[in-house]
Design a protein around this motif. Structure first.
Motif, PDB file in Angstrom:
ATOM      1  N   GLY A   1       0.819  -1.214   0.000  1.00  8.87           N
ATOM      2  CA  GLY A   1       0.000   0.000   0.000  1.00  8.87           C
ATOM      3  C   GLY A   1       0.847   1.256   0.000  1.00  8.87           C
ATOM      4  N   ILE A   2       1.925   1.262   0.812  1.00 12.28           N
ATOM      5  CA  ILE A   2       2.826   2.421   0.833  1.00 12.28           C
ATOM      6  C   ILE A   2       3.468   2.625  -0.541  1.00 12.28           C
ATOM      7  N   ALA A   3       3.939   1.526  -1.128  1.00 16.23           N
ATOM      8  CA  ALA A   3       4.600   1.613  -2.435  1.00 16.23           C
ATOM      9  C   ALA A   3       3.641   2.127  -3.504  1.00 16.23           C
ATOM     10  N   LEU A   4       2.406   1.585  -3.517  1.00 16.57           N
ATOM     11  CA  LEU A   4       1.427   2.009  -4.512  1.00 16.57           C
ATOM     12  C   LEU A   4       1.083   3.485  -4.340  1.00 16.57           C
ATOM     13  N   PHE A   5       0.865   3.914  -3.102  1.00 17.32           N
ATOM     14  CA  PHE A   5       0.530   5.315  -2.855  1.00 17.32           C
ATOM     15  C   PHE A   5       1.663   6.236  -3.310  1.00 17.32           C
ATOM     16  N   THR A   6       2.897   5.839  -3.030  1.00 11.64           N
ATOM     17  CA  THR A   6       4.048   6.677  -3.385  1.00 11.64           C
ATOM     18  C   THR A   6       4.237   6.758  -4.900  1.00 11.64           C
ATOM     19  N   VAL A   7       4.150   5.613  -5.577  1.00  8.94           N
ATOM     20  CA  VAL A   7       4.294   5.593  -7.042  1.00  8.94           C
ATOM     21  C   VAL A   7       3.150   6.359  -7.706  1.00  8.94           C
ATOM     22  N   ALA A   8       1.926   6.173  -7.187  1.00  6.68           N
ATOM     23  CA  ALA A   8       0.781   6.900  -7.743  1.00  6.68           C
ATOM     24  C   ALA A   8       0.941   8.406  -7.541  1.00  6.68           C
ATOM     25  N   SER A   9       1.578   8.807  -6.427  1.00  2.19           N
ATOM     26  CA  SER A   9       1.846  10.232  -6.199  1.00  2.19           C
ATOM     27  C   SER A   9       2.780  10.782  -7.276  1.00  2.19           C
TER      28      SER A   9
ATOM     29  N   ILE B   1       6.609  11.674  -2.121  1.00  3.26           N
ATOM     30  CA  ILE B   1       7.625  10.682  -2.482  1.00  3.26           C
ATOM     31  C   ILE B   1       8.699  10.521  -1.403  1.00  3.26           C
ATOM     32  N   PRO B   2       9.351  11.602  -0.939  1.00  2.45           N
ATOM     33  CA  PRO B   2      10.343  11.399   0.123  1.00  2.45           C
ATOM     34  C   PRO B   2       9.728  10.864   1.414  1.00  2.45           C
ATOM     35  N   ILE B   3       8.514  11.315   1.742  1.00  2.30           N
ATOM     36  CA  ILE B   3       7.850  10.799   2.950  1.00  2.30           C
ATOM     37  C   ILE B   3       7.590   9.311   2.801  1.00  2.30           C
ATOM     38  N   GLY B   4       7.086   8.922   1.629  1.00  2.00           N
ATOM     39  CA  GLY B   4       6.784   7.515   1.380  1.00  2.00           C
ATOM     40  C   GLY B   4       8.020   6.633   1.420  1.00  2.00           C
ATOM     41  N   VAL B   5       9.112   7.111   0.843  1.00  2.00           N
ATOM     42  CA  VAL B   5      10.352   6.324   0.823  1.00  2.00           C
ATOM     43  C   VAL B   5      10.880   6.108   2.237  1.00  2.00           C
ATOM     44  N   VAL B   6      10.894   7.172   3.041  1.00  2.00           N
ATOM     45  CA  VAL B   6      11.377   7.052   4.425  1.00  2.00           C
ATOM     46  C   VAL B   6      10.478   6.115   5.220  1.00  2.00           C
ATOM     47  N   ALA B   7       9.165   6.284   5.090  1.00  2.00           N
ATOM     48  CA  ALA B   7       8.228   5.437   5.835  1.00  2.00           C
ATOM     49  C   ALA B   7       8.362   3.972   5.415  1.00  2.00           C
ATOM     50  N   TYR B   8       8.466   3.725   4.111  1.00  2.00           N
ATOM     51  CA  TYR B   8       8.615   2.356   3.613  1.00  2.00           C
ATOM     52  C   TYR B   8       9.860   1.706   4.216  1.00  2.00           C
ATOM     53  N   THR B   9      10.963   2.453   4.238  1.00  2.00           N
ATOM     54  CA  THR B   9      12.218   1.915   4.771  1.00  2.00           C
ATOM     55  C   THR B   9      12.090   1.569   6.253  1.00  2.00           C
TER      56      THR B   9
END
Length: 472
Positions: A95-103, A185-193
């Motif tokens: 879900g995090i990945a999809l939301f970030t890529v869709a952003s 995108i940066p928020i999503g990447v940090v959260a995913y990690t």
């Protein structure tokens, strides 16, 4: 208590990583909740710019918002249950990945068609993010610390919503409309990690057949409800499209209930709602979130038109309420840990009743302070309701049902928001036609006080019933 909602075995203590790992994992989840709720409000600010720069019609611009809300609302309960079956961490990361890529897709969209599709994909990702956040926290944190953790996470919801207009205005004016999506995108990447490294993997529920038909039926029911409520704002409650959609909702709900009763392994076990604690918590949440939208949607009309404040001043005044919730959510969580969560909830909704009654007497002669203490009282009550309510529901959930329970909590919140915007908005519009905005606000908040009083009555009855059982 129903055996379907017996408390889970104390596996959280066994799964806890080191102290840094727990903080990192909770930080990752908090970032996701902030990002998803920021995205809910940030886009509304950018709609006029989108219409101008993409040469879009107002109707197509509305679908930029609606496509996100439709898919989020339709899928949120099913997403939680899928997390229980296939693994919460795996689907949360997806879900995090999809939301970030869709952003990213939204930020580089060449036209409204692409933007609407990418916003829909954001809604799908957000459904998994919102439905599984509290469930993962419930798996990871021991019961003694659950209220405090829920406080931190609950704080992210109003903080994200309150930050949307301000962040949106700054980003659009300096970097263009694309930046309000690319900021994810940066928020999503940090959260995913953080989530990938520090959230432990919890054993999945016993393998069973996935009830795809039931999930699709419920999604269709929720789409009818969401669109019916949305069209009610523009076309009125008695217009043909609204009546047809609400009839479809009612018929679909009956069909869904009958199907779930017959299927051997339903995705939503209807016996869960025989537990009065769970049913009262979800219904009270729906009522409270219905009311809270009156403050978010209607009070700006009063401030601009009756109070004659500028848009900037209005935004600052409206940010006070969410900031109250953000500051006090952790304290509400600690109170839920120390005292009976539902006693704290009852106190919270009673404070909300007082706040709504006070808001019904608002007039322009009372100035800024008169507005702030009233909105602060409502938000204080909300804070001491929603954090303990989240804690109470997650304490009820068995390990294999936490995703579903978290999804139902999120569903109560989103459908409450939609209902409040449509129904209380329609009452407000009707009253404004025959009177002043001040009078309309007075009547709407009297109605709101009644709705919150019903929520208080539900919680009180459950507490009294539970007390009698404990004394028996």
């Amino acid at each position: 208590m129903s055996d379907l909602t017996m408390k889970a075995p104390p596996v959280a203590e066994q799964l806890l990583p080191g102290s840094w790992g727990v903080k990192a994992a909770v930080t990752g989840i908090a970032l996701i909740l902030f990002m998803v709720n920021l995205d809910t409000s940030i886009v509304i600010v950018g709609l006029p710019v989108l219409i101008a720069q993409l040469h879009a019609s107002f109707a197509s611009a509305q679908w930029v918002v609606l496509s996100y809300m439709l898919l989020l609302t339709a899928l949120i309960a099913g997403a939680g249950r899928l997390g229980d079956i296939f693994g919460k961490k795996k689907l949360y990361l997806a879900g995090i990945a999809l939301f970030t890529v869709a952003s990213l897709g939204c930020g580089i969209a060449p036209g409204t068609g692409t933007l609407i599709v990418c916003r829909g994909l954001q809604g799908v990702g957000a459904a998994f993010c919102l439905s599984l956040s509290f469930a993962i926290a419930g798996d990871m944190v021991p019961k003694a610390r659950l209220g405090k953790t829920m406080g931190w996470l609950t704080m992210m919801v109003p903080l994200g919503i309150a930050s949307g207009p301000t962040c949106g205005g700054i980003l659009i004016s300096t970097l263009g409309w694309q930046s309000m999506f690319l900021v994810n995108i940066p928020i999503g990447v940090v959260a995913y990690t953080l989530v990938r490294r520090h959230v432990p993997v919890v054993a999945k529920a016993a393998r069973q057949r996935t009830d795809w038909t039931g999930m699709i039926l419920l999604a269709g029911v929720l789409v009818c409800y969401c669109m019916g409520m949305t069209f009610m704002e523009d076309k009125g409650p008695l217009s043909q499209p609204v009546l047809l959609l609400l009839a479809g909702f009612a018929a679909g709900l009956v069909l869904f209930i009958r199907y779930e009763k017959k299927v051997p392994q339903p995705f939503l076990q209807l016996q869960l709602f025989r537990n009065s604690l769970l049913s009262a918590s979800l219904l009270a949440a729906w009522l409270v979130y219905t009311v809270i939208m009156a403050t978010v949607v209607l009070l700006p009309f009063y401030l601009v038109n009756e109070g004659h404040y500028t848009p900037l001043q209005t935004g600052l005044l409206m940010s006070f309420g969410p900031l109250v919730t953000a500051v006090l959510s952790v304290f509400a969580g600690k109170a839920a840990d120390r005292f009976h969560a539902r006693k704290v909830m009852l106190a919270g909704v009673l404070v909300m009743v007082a706040g709504c009654l006070a808001m019904s007497s608002l007039s322009t002669g009372q100035g800024i302070f008169g507005f702030l203490w009233r909105i602060g009282l409502i938000q204080l009550g909300l804070t001491f309701f929603q954090t303990p309510n989240n804690t109470a529901v997650m304490e009820l959930a068995a390990l294999e049902q936490r995703g579903l329970m978290s999804g139902l909590l999120s569903l109560a919140r989103t459908t409450g928001h939609i209902t409040g915007t449509a129904v209380l908005g329609a009452v407000f519009a009707l009253l404004v036609k025959s009177g002043t905005i001040t009078h309309a606000i007075s009547v709407v908040f009297l109605v709101a006080a009644v709705l919150v009083a019903v929520a208080a009555l539900l919680i009180y009855l459950v507490l009294r019933t539970q007390g009698r059982r404990n004394n028996a």
